[in-house]
Design an enzyme around this catalytic site. Sequence first.
Site, PDB file in Angstrom:
ATOM      1  N   GLY A  80      54.096 -25.534 -20.073  1.00  0.00           N
ATOM      2  CA  GLY A  80      54.117 -24.683 -18.893  1.00  0.00           C
ATOM      3  C   GLY A  80      53.809 -23.219 -19.129  1.00  0.00           C
ATOM      4  O   GLY A  80      53.652 -22.459 -18.175  1.00  0.00           O
ATOM      5  N   ASP A  81      53.716 -22.797 -20.396  1.00  0.00           N
ATOM      6  CA  ASP A  81      53.442 -21.376 -20.672  1.00  0.00           C
ATOM      7  C   ASP A  81      52.699 -21.238 -21.997  1.00  0.00           C
ATOM      8  O   ASP A  81      53.047 -20.412 -22.836  1.00  0.00           O
ATOM      9  CB  ASP A  81      54.756 -20.591 -20.705  1.00  0.00           C
ATOM     10  CG  ASP A  81      54.542 -19.079 -20.706  1.00  0.00           C
ATOM     11  OD1 ASP A  81      53.409 -18.642 -20.407  1.00  0.00           O
ATOM     12  OD2 ASP A  81      55.496 -18.343 -21.019  1.00  0.00           O
ATOM     13  N   LEU A  82      51.660 -22.045 -22.169  1.00  0.00           N
ATOM     14  CA  LEU A  82      50.891 -22.016 -23.413  1.00  0.00           C
ATOM     15  C   LEU A  82      49.971 -20.800 -23.420  1.00  0.00           C
ATOM     16  O   LEU A  82      49.162 -20.606 -22.524  1.00  0.00           O
ATOM     17  CB  LEU A  82      50.069 -23.296 -23.554  1.00  0.00           C
ATOM     18  CG  LEU A  82      49.293 -23.475 -24.861  1.00  0.00           C
ATOM     19  CD1 LEU A  82      50.234 -23.464 -26.056  1.00  0.00           C
ATOM     20  CD2 LEU A  82      48.496 -24.774 -24.824  1.00  0.00           C
TER      21      LEU A  82
END
Length: 241
Positions: A80-82
């Site tokens: 979700g936050d790469l």
Amino acid sequence: MANMNTSDDLLQCPITYELFHDPVLTPDGHTYERQAIEQWIRSHGTSPITRQPLSIEQLYPNRKIIEAMICLVSNHIVHGDLACRNVLIFRFDENEPEKNIVKITDFGLSRHSQLYSLTPGAARTTLNIVPVRYAAPEVLLSNTASEVYTEKSDVYSMGVLMWEAYSRGSLPWANIEDDNDVIRGVKNGDLLPKPSNCSQPFWSIITKTWSTSPSNRPTFRELKHLLTEQYYHPGNFVYLS
């Protein structure tokens, strides 16, 4: 002050003996023209100066990041936050790149994990934080629906991460100040510009990760295959620092 050596020898690739156009510092401690060192490695598998083993993978770290994401997928985790800021290198071995250790960090926005199941009666909260400049269009269209966070939304972010690497850490959409304008652009199908040092074959792979439809994006396993295929395809050169 001592006179500095300004001879052309310092500005020439030790393989081609031509002036540098796009130099790269390799793990053997020497600088080469990127295209020349890639061709040399494909033919010899060693450093042209030290003769130590040298591989294409040592020049390009994306594969390790993708392998880490494949591990997350196998555990049913959507990050979700790469982004580059959430990738840490804990071990780097220039002689044995397979022993390099890359870790994905910051799981504050991760979802769908079987490792973190809710216990009966556990409180449920909704977290609406979205990393706008890295998010897939389906996430921006419905940032409260958990089902839009999938492997394919992480693949979209991986494409932005690769763009960051080619752009030497530049902020995505740095020319746009307002995140709302970024959201409107991505929803309309706008793509980040092609970095000048990115070859067309690799740009084609990156843009696949940004397909509007998640079903048209590769999985992480497919992405690994596509990149590996290009690493070892003569004539296709990657220009990452």
